[in-house]
Design a protein around this motif. Structure first.
Motif, PDB file in Angstrom:
ATOM      1  N   ASP A 137       0.826  -1.216   0.000  1.00 21.68           N
ATOM      2  CA  ASP A 137       0.000   0.000   0.000  1.00 21.68           C
ATOM      3  C   ASP A 137       0.856   1.262   0.000  1.00 21.68           C
ATOM      4  O   ASP A 137       0.393   2.325  -0.393  1.00 21.68           O
ATOM      5  CB  ASP A 137      -0.929   0.013   1.216  1.00 21.68           C
ATOM      6  CG  ASP A 137      -1.999  -1.077   1.129  1.00 21.68           C
ATOM      7  OD1 ASP A 137      -2.282  -1.541   0.012  1.00 21.68           O
ATOM      8  OD2 ASP A 137      -2.538  -1.452   2.189  1.00 21.68           O
ATOM      9  N   ARG A 138       2.107   1.132   0.453  1.00 22.38           N
ATOM     10  CA  ARG A 138       3.018   2.282   0.504  1.00 22.38           C
ATOM     11  C   ARG A 138       3.986   2.275  -0.683  1.00 22.38           C
ATOM     12  O   ARG A 138       5.009   2.936  -0.656  1.00 22.38           O
ATOM     13  CB  ARG A 138       3.784   2.274   1.822  1.00 22.38           C
ATOM     14  CG  ARG A 138       2.836   2.449   3.019  1.00 22.38           C
ATOM     15  CD  ARG A 138       3.552   2.478   4.327  1.00 22.38           C
ATOM     16  NE  ARG A 138       4.455   3.616   4.375  1.00 22.38           N
ATOM     17  CZ  ARG A 138       5.424   3.751   5.258  1.00 22.38           C
ATOM     18  NH1 ARG A 138       5.619   2.829   6.174  1.00 22.38           N
ATOM     19  NH2 ARG A 138       6.203   4.812   5.246  1.00 22.38           N
ATOM     20  N   TYR A 139       3.666   1.524  -1.731  1.00 19.61           N
ATOM     21  CA  TYR A 139       4.476   1.425  -2.952  1.00 19.61           C
ATOM     22  C   TYR A 139       5.858   0.857  -2.695  1.00 19.61           C
ATOM     23  O   TYR A 139       6.820   1.168  -3.381  1.00 19.61           O
ATOM     24  CB  TYR A 139       4.592   2.787  -3.659  1.00 19.61           C
ATOM     25  CG  TYR A 139       3.260   3.296  -4.133  1.00 19.61           C
ATOM     26  CD1 TYR A 139       2.685   2.796  -5.302  1.00 19.61           C
ATOM     27  CD2 TYR A 139       2.563   4.243  -3.405  1.00 19.61           C
ATOM     28  CE1 TYR A 139       1.450   3.252  -5.733  1.00 19.61           C
ATOM     29  CE2 TYR A 139       1.331   4.706  -3.822  1.00 19.61           C
ATOM     30  CZ  TYR A 139       0.777   4.211  -4.987  1.00 19.61           C
ATOM     31  OH  TYR A 139      -0.433   4.652  -5.416  1.00 19.61           O
ATOM     32  N   GLN A 140       5.977  -0.007  -1.719  1.00 20.05           N
ATOM     33  CA  GLN A 140       7.236  -0.680  -1.436  1.00 20.05           C
ATOM     34  C   GLN A 140       7.162  -2.096  -1.983  1.00 20.05           C
ATOM     35  O   GLN A 140       6.079  -2.648  -2.162  1.00 20.05           O
ATOM     36  CB  GLN A 140       7.502  -0.701   0.072  1.00 20.05           C
ATOM     37  CG  GLN A 140       7.698   0.673   0.653  1.00 20.05           C
ATOM     38  CD  GLN A 140       7.842   0.644   2.162  1.00 20.05           C
ATOM     39  OE1 GLN A 140       7.350  -0.256   2.824  1.00 20.05           O
ATOM     40  NE2 GLN A 140       8.515   1.648   2.699  1.00 20.05           N
ATOM     41  N   THR A 141       8.331  -2.673  -2.231  1.00 18.20           N
ATOM     42  CA  THR A 141       8.395  -4.033  -2.749  1.00 18.20           C
ATOM     43  C   THR A 141       9.649  -4.712  -2.226  1.00 18.20           C
ATOM     44  O   THR A 141      10.556  -4.058  -1.724  1.00 18.20           O
ATOM     45  CB  THR A 141       8.382  -4.044  -4.295  1.00 18.20           C
ATOM     46  OG1 THR A 141       8.267  -5.385  -4.750  1.00 18.20           O
ATOM     47  CG2 THR A 141       9.638  -3.426  -4.875  1.00 18.20           C
ATOM     48  N   THR A 142       9.698  -6.012  -2.332  1.00 19.84           N
ATOM     49  CA  THR A 142      10.877  -6.788  -1.978  1.00 19.84           C
ATOM     50  C   THR A 142      11.593  -7.171  -3.264  1.00 19.84           C
ATOM     51  O   THR A 142      10.964  -7.643  -4.212  1.00 19.84           O
ATOM     52  CB  THR A 142      10.469  -8.065  -1.208  1.00 19.84           C
ATOM     53  OG1 THR A 142       9.794  -7.673  -0.019  1.00 19.84           O
ATOM     54  CG2 THR A 142      11.679  -8.909  -0.868  1.00 19.84           C
ATOM     55  N   VAL A 143      12.891  -6.957  -3.290  1.00 18.35           N
ATOM     56  CA  VAL A 143      13.683  -7.367  -4.452  1.00 18.35           C
ATOM     57  C   VAL A 143      13.794  -8.883  -4.411  1.00 18.35           C
ATOM     58  O   VAL A 143      14.248  -9.448  -3.416  1.00 18.35           O
ATOM     59  CB  VAL A 143      15.076  -6.705  -4.427  1.00 18.35           C
ATOM     60  CG1 VAL A 143      15.912  -7.176  -5.603  1.00 18.35           C
ATOM     61  CG2 VAL A 143      14.960  -5.182  -4.419  1.00 18.35           C
ATOM     62  N   PRO A 144      13.354  -9.565  -5.474  1.00 14.37           N
ATOM     63  CA  PRO A 144      13.413 -11.032  -5.475  1.00 14.37           C
ATOM     64  C   PRO A 144      14.824 -11.558  -5.213  1.00 14.37           C
ATOM     65  O   PRO A 144      15.819 -10.941  -5.589  1.00 14.37           O
ATOM     66  CB  PRO A 144      12.948 -11.405  -6.888  1.00 14.37           C
ATOM     67  CG  PRO A 144      12.133 -10.231  -7.334  1.00 14.37           C
ATOM     68  CD  PRO A 144      12.785  -9.029  -6.713  1.00 14.37           C
ATOM     69  N   ALA A 145      14.896 -12.707  -4.559  1.00  9.68           N
ATOM     70  CA  ALA A 145      16.180 -13.299  -4.170  1.00  9.68           C
ATOM     71  C   ALA A 145      17.112 -13.493  -5.367  1.00  9.68           C
ATOM     72  O   ALA A 145      18.316 -13.238  -5.264  1.00  9.68           O
ATOM     73  CB  ALA A 145      15.950 -14.635  -3.461  1.00  9.68           C
ATOM     74  N   SER A 146      16.570 -13.920  -6.494  1.00  5.90           N
ATOM     75  CA  SER A 146      17.438 -14.153  -7.658  1.00  5.90           C
ATOM     76  C   SER A 146      18.049 -12.842  -8.162  1.00  5.90           C
ATOM     77  O   SER A 146      19.185 -12.822  -8.625  1.00  5.90           O
ATOM     78  CB  SER A 146      16.657 -14.833  -8.779  1.00  5.90           C
ATOM     79  OG  SER A 146      15.576 -14.013  -9.189  1.00  5.90           O
ATOM     80  N   VAL A 147      17.308 -11.744  -8.042  1.00  2.45           N
ATOM     81  CA  VAL A 147      17.831 -10.439  -8.453  1.00  2.45           C
ATOM     82  C   VAL A 147      18.881  -9.972  -7.448  1.00  2.45           C
ATOM     83  O   VAL A 147      19.934  -9.465  -7.835  1.00  2.45           O
ATOM     84  CB  VAL A 147      16.691  -9.403  -8.588  1.00  2.45           C
ATOM     85  CG1 VAL A 147      17.239  -8.014  -8.895  1.00  2.45           C
ATOM     86  CG2 VAL A 147      15.691  -9.841  -9.649  1.00  2.45           C
TER      87      VAL A 147
END
Length: 108
Positions: free
Chosen positions: A13-23
């Motif tokens: 909801d706050r426009y945050q994301t988790t960088v995928p492990a492979s990246v």
């Protein structure tokens, strides 16, 4: 041709994301590292790790030049051979160098 990896992450909801492990693995990211979002005129966006050498713009320019040269002329890349090591060792002779030692005031 190498397959293009397609990882997905979700915005909060706050426009945050988790960088995928492979990246994270591909970019060699660790906690606290910074990433840069680069947008091409076509609208394609990619991310890259912010390198610590960016504190030294000349070094960054040299590394960019080397990277471009390697991409343009991959046929020039050769294995490091023992003969080159021998020539380099002959240049410094028996000089003992400790790269971890602090510089003297006159060397700074």
């Amino acid at each position: 041709m190498t397959a293009l990896a397609k990882d997905v992450s979700k915005l909060t909801d706050r426009y945050q994301t988790t960088v995928p492990a492979s990246v994270r693995k591909q970019l060699k990211l660790g906690k606290g590292d910074q990433i840069r979002y680069c947008t091409e005129p076509s609208g394609r966006v990619y991310i890259e790790r912010v390198r610590s050498d960016e504190d030294y713009p000349v070094l960054g320019a040299v590394l960019d030049y080397v990277e471009a040269d390697i991409k343009a002329h991959p046929d020039r890349i050769r294995a490091f051979d023992g003969a080159l090591h021998g020539r380099l060792a002959a240049l410094v002779g028996d000089v003992d160098v400790n790269l971890d030692a602090p510089l003297s005031l006159e060397d700074e």
